[in-house]
Structures are given as C-alpha cells and as structure tokens.
Design a protein around this motif. Structure first.
Motif, PDB file in Angstrom:
ATOM      1  N   LYS A  93      30.321   7.900  68.178  1.00  0.00           N
ATOM      2  CA  LYS A  93      29.093   7.408  68.817  1.00  0.00           C
ATOM      3  C   LYS A  93      28.449   8.499  69.667  1.00  0.00           C
ATOM      4  CE  LYS A  93      27.349   3.859  71.975  1.00  0.00           C
ATOM      5  NZ  LYS A  93      27.710   2.685  72.824  1.00  0.00           N
ATOM      6  N   THR A  94      29.287   9.243  70.424  1.00  0.00           N
ATOM      7  CA  THR A  94      28.758  10.323  71.272  1.00  0.00           C
ATOM      8  C   THR A  94      28.127  11.426  70.439  1.00  0.00           C
ATOM      9  OG1 THR A  94      30.453   9.866  72.944  1.00  0.00           O
ATOM     10  CG2 THR A  94      29.355  12.006  73.049  1.00  0.00           C
ATOM     11  N   LEU A  95      28.797  11.810  69.359  1.00  0.00           N
ATOM     12  CA  LEU A  95      28.257  12.856  68.488  1.00  0.00           C
ATOM     13  C   LEU A  95      26.930  12.434  67.866  1.00  0.00           C
ATOM     14  CD1 LEU A  95      31.532  14.039  66.719  1.00  0.00           C
ATOM     15  CD2 LEU A  95      30.086  15.423  68.224  1.00  0.00           C
ATOM     16  N   HIS A  96      26.856  11.179  67.414  1.00  0.00           N
ATOM     17  CA  HIS A  96      25.605  10.686  66.839  1.00  0.00           C
ATOM     18  C   HIS A  96      24.485  10.710  67.879  1.00  0.00           C
ATOM     19  CE1 HIS A  96      26.297   9.476  62.701  1.00  0.00           C
ATOM     20  NE2 HIS A  96      27.501   9.030  63.037  1.00  0.00           N
ATOM     21  N   GLN A  97      24.830  10.367  69.126  1.00  0.00           N
ATOM     22  CA  GLN A  97      23.806  10.356  70.180  1.00  0.00           C
ATOM     23  C   GLN A  97      23.276  11.757  70.452  1.00  0.00           C
ATOM     24  OE1 GLN A  97      25.157   8.951  74.030  1.00  0.00           O
ATOM     25  NE2 GLN A  97      23.137   8.124  74.501  1.00  0.00           N
ATOM     26  N   TRP A  98      24.193  12.729  70.613  1.00  0.00           N
ATOM     27  CA  TRP A  98      23.774  14.107  70.832  1.00  0.00           C
ATOM     28  C   TRP A  98      23.036  14.659  69.609  1.00  0.00           C
ATOM     29  CZ3 TRP A  98      23.866  17.292  75.028  1.00  0.00           C
ATOM     30  CH2 TRP A  98      24.553  16.816  76.149  1.00  0.00           C
ATOM     31  N   HIS A  99      23.447  14.221  68.438  1.00  0.00           N
ATOM     32  CA  HIS A  99      22.828  14.707  67.200  1.00  0.00           C
ATOM     33  C   HIS A  99      21.381  14.250  67.098  1.00  0.00           C
ATOM     34  CE1 HIS A  99      23.077  16.489  63.238  1.00  0.00           C
ATOM     35  NE2 HIS A  99      22.612  15.398  62.679  1.00  0.00           N
ATOM     36  N   TRP A 100      21.126  12.967  67.367  1.00  0.00           N
ATOM     37  CA  TRP A 100      19.743  12.493  67.212  1.00  0.00           C
ATOM     38  C   TRP A 100      18.855  12.991  68.334  1.00  0.00           C
ATOM     39  CZ3 TRP A 100      16.579   9.908  70.412  1.00  0.00           C
ATOM     40  CH2 TRP A 100      17.110   9.078  71.411  1.00  0.00           C
ATOM     41  N   ILE A 101      19.394  13.155  69.551  1.00  0.00           N
ATOM     42  CA  ILE A 101      18.584  13.670  70.656  1.00  0.00           C
ATOM     43  C   ILE A 101      18.192  15.121  70.384  1.00  0.00           C
ATOM     44  CG2 ILE A 101      18.623  14.326  73.094  1.00  0.00           C
ATOM     45  CD1 ILE A 101      20.356  11.858  73.622  1.00  0.00           C
ATOM     46  N   SER A 102      19.162  15.935  69.969  1.00  0.00           N
ATOM     47  CA  SER A 102      18.852  17.344  69.684  1.00  0.00           C
ATOM     48  C   SER A 102      17.916  17.477  68.492  1.00  0.00           C
ATOM     49  CB  SER A 102      20.134  18.142  69.451  1.00  0.00           C
ATOM     50  OG  SER A 102      20.882  17.605  68.369  1.00  0.00           O
ATOM     51  N   SER A 103      18.058  16.592  67.510  1.00  0.00           N
ATOM     52  CA  SER A 103      17.155  16.657  66.348  1.00  0.00           C
ATOM     53  C   SER A 103      15.744  16.257  66.742  1.00  0.00           C
ATOM     54  CB  SER A 103      17.670  15.749  65.228  1.00  0.00           C
ATOM     55  OG  SER A 103      17.581  14.384  65.585  1.00  0.00           O
ATOM     56  N   ALA A 104      15.625  15.279  67.642  1.00  0.00           N
ATOM     57  CA  ALA A 104      14.294  14.866  68.111  1.00  0.00           C
ATOM     58  C   ALA A 104      13.631  15.995  68.899  1.00  0.00           C
ATOM     59  CB  ALA A 104      14.403  13.609  68.958  1.00  0.00           C
ATOM     60  N   LEU A 105      14.425  16.676  69.747  1.00  0.00           N
ATOM     61  CA  LEU A 105      13.870  17.771  70.543  1.00  0.00           C
ATOM     62  C   LEU A 105      13.432  18.948  69.674  1.00  0.00           C
ATOM     63  CD1 LEU A 105      16.343  17.854  73.573  1.00  0.00           C
ATOM     64  CD2 LEU A 105      13.929  17.197  73.632  1.00  0.00           C
TER      65      LEU A 105
END
Length: 208
Positions: free
Chosen positions: A15-27
């Motif tokens: 869950k943490t990896l997915h959260q960091w993944h989508w935030i960094s991809s959005a940025l």
C-alpha cells in the motif's frame, strides 16, 4: 481452497509503495511528457527545419544619460547603471538590470541569451548609439532548450532537480512493486532484463 491472505506487513508495504508510486507519477507526469517529446525533437533536430526570425532595433542614448556611458567603470564586467538600464528597458521592453556587461574603450556589450533564441545589445561609448538584435528560433527550439536547461535560470534548474527526484522515486517504487508481484508474473524479470540489455548492447555494438 480459500485464497491465501497476504501478511499485514506485506499489505502495508504494498500500500505504501503504491501511494508513493502514484504521487511521484502525478508530480512528474507533465514533465515526463515534456521531456519525452523534446527528447524526440532533439534526437531528430537535423530533420526538423528551423527558420530563425531576427529582429533589429536601434536607438540613441539621451544626452542626459551620456555621462553614464562615457564614464570609466569600476570594472569591465559591471551591470549598466540603474538609470541607463531603466531607459533601455523602457525603450526596448527587455530586462537588462543586474546583468553583467562587457565594458571596453569603444563599447558596452551585453549578451542576452534565452531559451529558444539569443540576443545582444551594444552601446557605442563615444556616440551613444545603441544597437539591439534578437534571434527567435521558434517553439521547438524553446522547448528543446528547456530540456537542456539552457539559459533557463535558477527556478527552472530547481524544477529539473525536483522532477528528477520524482522520476527516481517513481522508478524505484515501480521496481519494488514489480518485485512484490513477480511471483505471480513470470515474465516480470525477463522484461526488466530486456530493458537493461537492449540499450547496453546498442551502446557496445553501435556507439564508438
């Protein structure tokens, strides 16, 4: 048989990896699109024809400001005096305040490079005659220079650093997500290895 229930620890990290993944991809999304397109235009720059547009202007320094032109500067790399810089900016609609100028016995010269083009300003120290030339190479050249960080200033340099960090987080979290799903996707590591081996082979075999 009932499906295996993932461990709380694994579920937390996924869950943490997915959260960091989508935030960094959005940025990094818009930046990735920009750098992808400009990577193509830079690679094909010899095939993309550019037609520079050159603008030339001339002016005469007012008599009241001539002493600022003829006075011997404290050093040969100082900016234009504030009053003279204000007149130039008002007359030509360009920013020169604070920019280092080259003072010689004959002239004052300012190089005014920018993304997508170049410009220069020359003032004859004896006569006060001003010549200005600006070259505009178009939007493709402008975006290419943004890609390279050419004459883009401190703010854009910081943006590139933040963007690079976002891409790094995006890539690393993606790698760990692949690792956590690899057991159910046998093709994961062969595909990753292909992404490593292909550019490596191209560099070894075709770049000399």
């Amino acid at each position: 048989m009932a499906a295996a229930v993932p461990s709380p620890r694994r579920a937390y990290w996924l869950k943490t990896l997915h959260q960091w993944h989508w935030i960094s991809s959005a940025l990094s999304l818009v930046g990735l699109l920009l750098f992808t397109v400009t990577g193509f235009t830079l690679n094909q720059s010899s095939q993309i024809e550019a037609k520079p547009q050159v603008t030339k202007r001339a002016a005469q320094v007012p008599p009241a400001l001539l002493p600022l032109v003829t006075a011997t500067p404290a050093d040969d790399k100082r900016p234009l005096p504030p009053a003279l810089a204000a007149w130039v900016e008002q007359s030509l609609a360009i920013e020169v305040a604070g920019r280092a100028a080259e003072w010689s016995a004959e002239e004052i010269y300012l190089s005014l490079p920018r993304p997508g083009g170049d410009a220069w300003l020359r003032i004859d120290r004896a006569a006060g005659a001003l010549d200005y030339e600006r070259t505009d190479r178009g939007w493709i050249s402008y975006l290419n220079d943004l890609h390279k960080g050419r004459h883009t200033g401190t703010a854009w340099s910081w943006f590139i650093d933040v963007f690079a960090a976002s891409c790094l987080v995006f890539s690393v979290t993606g790698l760990f997500i692949l690792k956590m799903h690899a057991a159910k996707r046998p093709s994961t590591w062969p595909v990753v290895a292909g992404g490593l081996v292909l550019p490596l082979l191209l560099a070894i075999l075709f770049i000399h």
